[in-house]
Design an enzyme around this catalytic site. Structure first.
Site, short mmCIF file in Angstrom:
data_model
loop_
_atom_site.label_atom_id
_atom_site.label_comp_id
_atom_site.label_asym_id
_atom_site.label_seq_id
_atom_site.Cartn_x
_atom_site.Cartn_y
_atom_site.Cartn_z
N CYS A 281 -3.80 -13.86 -2.89
CA CYS A 281 -4.23 -14.76 -1.81
C CYS A 281 -4.71 -16.12 -2.29
O CYS A 281 -4.35 -17.15 -1.72
CB CYS A 281 -5.36 -14.12 -1.02
SG CYS A 281 -5.15 -12.36 -0.75
N ARG A 310 -5.52 -4.38 -11.21
CA ARG A 310 -6.68 -3.74 -10.57
C ARG A 310 -7.11 -2.59 -11.44
O ARG A 310 -6.30 -1.75 -11.80
CB ARG A 310 -6.30 -3.20 -9.19
CG ARG A 310 -5.93 -4.29 -8.25
CD ARG A 310 -5.32 -3.73 -7.00
NE ARG A 310 -4.95 -4.81 -6.12
CZ ARG A 310 -4.43 -4.63 -4.92
NH1 ARG A 310 -4.23 -3.42 -4.46
NH2 ARG A 310 -4.12 -5.66 -4.18
N GLN A 328 3.35 -7.15 -6.36
CA GLN A 328 3.41 -7.08 -4.90
C GLN A 328 4.43 -8.07 -4.36
O GLN A 328 4.51 -9.19 -4.83
CB GLN A 328 2.05 -7.44 -4.32
CG GLN A 328 1.01 -6.37 -4.51
CD GLN A 328 -0.26 -6.76 -3.80
OE1 GLN A 328 -0.80 -7.84 -4.04
NE2 GLN A 328 -0.74 -5.89 -2.93
N ASP A 330 4.37 -10.04 -1.85
CA ASP A 330 3.37 -10.57 -0.95
C ASP A 330 3.91 -11.76 -0.15
O ASP A 330 4.89 -12.38 -0.57
CB ASP A 330 2.21 -11.08 -1.82
CG ASP A 330 0.87 -10.76 -1.21
OD1 ASP A 330 0.81 -10.54 0.01
OD2 ASP A 330 -0.12 -10.74 -1.97
N HIS A 332 2.03 -14.93 2.58
CA HIS A 332 0.97 -15.42 3.47
C HIS A 332 1.64 -16.32 4.49
O HIS A 332 2.44 -17.18 4.13
CB HIS A 332 -0.10 -16.15 2.66
CG HIS A 332 -0.80 -15.23 1.70
ND1 HIS A 332 -0.35 -15.02 0.41
CD2 HIS A 332 -1.87 -14.41 1.88
CE1 HIS A 332 -1.13 -14.13 -0.17
NE2 HIS A 332 -2.05 -13.73 0.68
N LYS A 411 -5.01 -5.05 11.65
CA LYS A 411 -3.79 -4.92 10.85
C LYS A 411 -2.86 -3.85 11.40
O LYS A 411 -3.27 -2.99 12.18
CB LYS A 411 -4.13 -4.59 9.40
CG LYS A 411 -4.82 -3.24 9.25
CD LYS A 411 -4.94 -2.83 7.80
CE LYS A 411 -5.68 -1.50 7.70
NZ LYS A 411 -5.63 -0.91 6.38
N HIS A 457 -1.64 -11.81 5.77
CA HIS A 457 -1.12 -11.31 4.50
C HIS A 457 -0.14 -10.22 4.89
O HIS A 457 -0.42 -9.44 5.79
CB HIS A 457 -2.18 -10.61 3.65
CG HIS A 457 -3.50 -11.28 3.55
ND1 HIS A 457 -3.89 -11.95 2.42
CD2 HIS A 457 -4.55 -11.32 4.40
CE1 HIS A 457 -5.13 -12.39 2.59
NE2 HIS A 457 -5.55 -12.03 3.77
#
Ligand SMILES: [Zn+2]
Ligand SMILES: [Zn+2]
Length: 583
Positions: A281, A310, A328, A330, A332, A411, A457
């Protein structure tokens, strides 16, 4: 975005199946005490797929012991002993447990604040328990003990290691048999085993949680990403690549340092604190803030296939499903509140295209505003209504998890169902009111004023590593032709066909097909068996007849001999199958 395996343990006994399983765990504890006097009991809950019980046993036990515990359990079931609930003062229960040498039970009792507790007695056996239970041991009966594992008391590695025995129980033998069949099948399809057998990836002590992809695994990876890039270009996404390391101050601003710190890896550069990104992000925020934005560019869809780290506990690492480094897919998306519905619908359509390509059905879950949340009532209402409107427009059934959203926004989660009927949470669409606020993101609206954009996201595959694990198990390693590391193996019957085999190979490769020639002087049956073990979709057998007629004898994975075909026709057939991503 989440990386959970959905392996929730349900404590207590709500479902009838849980009551059955939990009662069976009492029967198991009773049997363990009969066979191994001195065994100390801890807890024995029902879990998603069965039950377990944690014991401190006088000696280490083996699979042979499981068989004798099972036999003793059957005896206890035949004895049909009633389970009797008794309520007694906590102090008395502690005394009773201590007299019986049940120190773990006594310790757990001491932590309760209840004045009165309940115990269940079955004959000479008793257990601290809230219940409910079946009325007698005779009502249990269809069960199987499955495995033995070590488990630290209370999950803390400073505590003694207890012996955990897993088992499962069902109302009928048929249901148990089907469950055991699926367990066997899951073992056969285990991505860690197939990943090794098919030479796709490896795991090393040198880097626990950091999987290493081999050339064949990279073929699958790259095919997934090529498909991804093509779809994302069609859906109007642009791409970013943002740094893995950023100053700690960035993570303080984003809130990751406060909320996610124990999962983050940190380091120092030139005497200054830095941290490795656990999510993509912040990079997207920095990009957004790098220039002014107008409502005219919205929705702005910014994707990043980003590597995040992580920290997961070593005991929780699991092949490619739970790792410490993940990639990921990902994105945005920045937009106005009015655009939420259409934008979410667009993401849902994209996800649908991807999952249907793999033959993965899915169900949807909408999580709404929790008790503790940030953002205005209007913002939550607009966002939640936008998500609902998109779900309704899509016309698929969905489950609502009231109050289960993140504190920063509602979400939608996608749970895919694989060939073994297991569900995996992969894609998510998450609205976020916090991040645009924290990074003071703005755009110029039609009124020439500054406004706060709405941001989501979203991931489609989720983590590529995890998605590959799901695919390996879903397809049992027999990937569709477009994903198969090797698509065609050319197998000459004798060395006399070497030059024709080379010609076939050349034709395949020129058509963009991944092929190899098995030119060894092995018998053809052996070559075919080996290709089958490696799950190569097609074997093109070439003997004197094929060389003479410019054909190939085609063997298809799972179907065997499908007859001979002109070389050009075969190449065209495979090419089309790849282009259509046929399954
Ligand atoms: Zn119980
Ligand atoms: Zn994000």
């Amino acid at each position: 975005m989440g990386n959970d395996q959905g392996d929730a343990h349900s404590h207590g006994a709500q479902r009838p199946l849980d009551t059955l399983r939990h009662t069976t765990s009492h029967v198991m504890a009773h049997a363990a005490l009969r066979l191994f006097p001195g065994t100390k009991l801890d807890i024995g809950p029902a879990i998603a797929d069965g039950f377990y019980y944690d014991f401190e046993m006088p000696r280490a036990i083996s699979d042979d012991d499981l068989a004798s515990i099972e036999a003793e359990m059957r005896r206890i079931v035949r004895e049909d002993i009633p389970l009797v609930r008794r309520e007694l003062p906590r102090e008395e229960a502690i005394r009773r447990m201590e007299q019986a040498g049940q120190t773990y039970k006594a310790a757990r009792l001491r932590e309760l604040s209840d004045g009165t507790v309940s115990i269940y007695e079955q004959g000479d056996f008793f257990d601290l328990c809230r219940g409910p239970h079946l009325p007698s041991t005779g009502a249990a009966g269809v069960f199987k003990l499955l495995s033995i594992a070590g488990a630290y008391w209370r999950g803390d590695e400073h505590n003694p290691m207890l012996t955990r025995i897993y088992g499962t129980a069902f109302p009928t033998q048929e249901e148990l048999d089907e469950h055991l069949r699926l367990l066997e099948e899951a073992k056969r399809r285990d991505h860690r085993k197939l990943g090794k057998d098919l030479d796709l990836f490896s795991l090393h002590d040198e880097g626990p949680g950091f999987p290493l992809f081999h050339p064949k695994g990279m073929v699958i990876w790259n095919e997934l990403m090529a498909f991804w890039s093509q779809l994302h270009a069609q859906h109007g996404y642009v791409q970013l690549r943002t740094p893995i390391l950023l100053r700690k101050a960035c993570w303080e601003q984003s809130g990751h340092w406060e909320h996610y710190r124990d999962k983050m890896y940190a380091t120092e550069i030139d005497g200054e604190a830095y941290a490795v990104k656990p999510m993509n992000c912040v990079g997207a925020m920095l990009y957004y803030r790098s220039r002014l934005h107008s409502y005219r560019e919205f929705p702005l869809r910014v994707a990043e296939v980003g590597i995040v780290h992580r920290h997961e506990k070593s005991g929780e690492l699991h092949g490619l499903l739970r790792v410490r480094q993940l990639t990921q897919d990902d994105a945005h998306i920045f937009m106005t509140p009015e655009q939420i519905r259409d934008e979410v619908l667009g993401v849902m359509n994209l996800v649908d295209t991807v999952y249907s390509t793999f033959g993965l059905p899915y169900h949807l879950e909408l999580s709404t505003r929790p008790a503790k949340s940030i953002g205005s009532d209007e913002a939550w209402e607009a966002a939640t209504n936008g998500l609902r409107a998109a779900l309704d427009a899509k016309g698929l059934p969905y489950k609502v998890n009231e109050g289960d959203g993140a504190f920063y926004g509602p979400k939608i989660d996608f749970h895919v169902r694989d060939a073994l009927n297991r569900t995996w949470q992969c894609a998510t669409i998450q609205l976020d009111f916090a991040m645009p606020e924290k990074f003071d993101l703005t755009y110029i609206g039609p009124d020439n004023q500054r406004h706060r954009p709405v941001m989501i996201h979203r991931v489609v595959y989720g983590a590529i590593e995890r998605f590959i694990a799901v695919l390996i198990e879903h397809f049992a390693g027999a990937f569709p032709v477009w994903l198969a590391p090797e698509q065609v193996r050319v197998a000459p019957i004798t060395e006399a066909q070497a030059s024709y085999a080379a010609e076939v190979h050349k034709g395949l490769v020129a058509a963009g097909i991944r092929a190899s020639v098995d030119a060894r002087s092995e018998r053809i049956g052996h070559k075919i068996r080996e290709a089958a073990l490696e799950k190569v979709p097609y074997v093109a057998v070439v003997g004197p007849r094929e060389a003479g007629s410019h054909t190939v004898a085609v063997r298809k994975r799972g179907e065997g001999d499908t007859g001979s075909a002109p070389l050009e026709g075969f190449i065209e057939h495979v090419r089309r199958e790849i282009a259509l991503k046929s399954r």
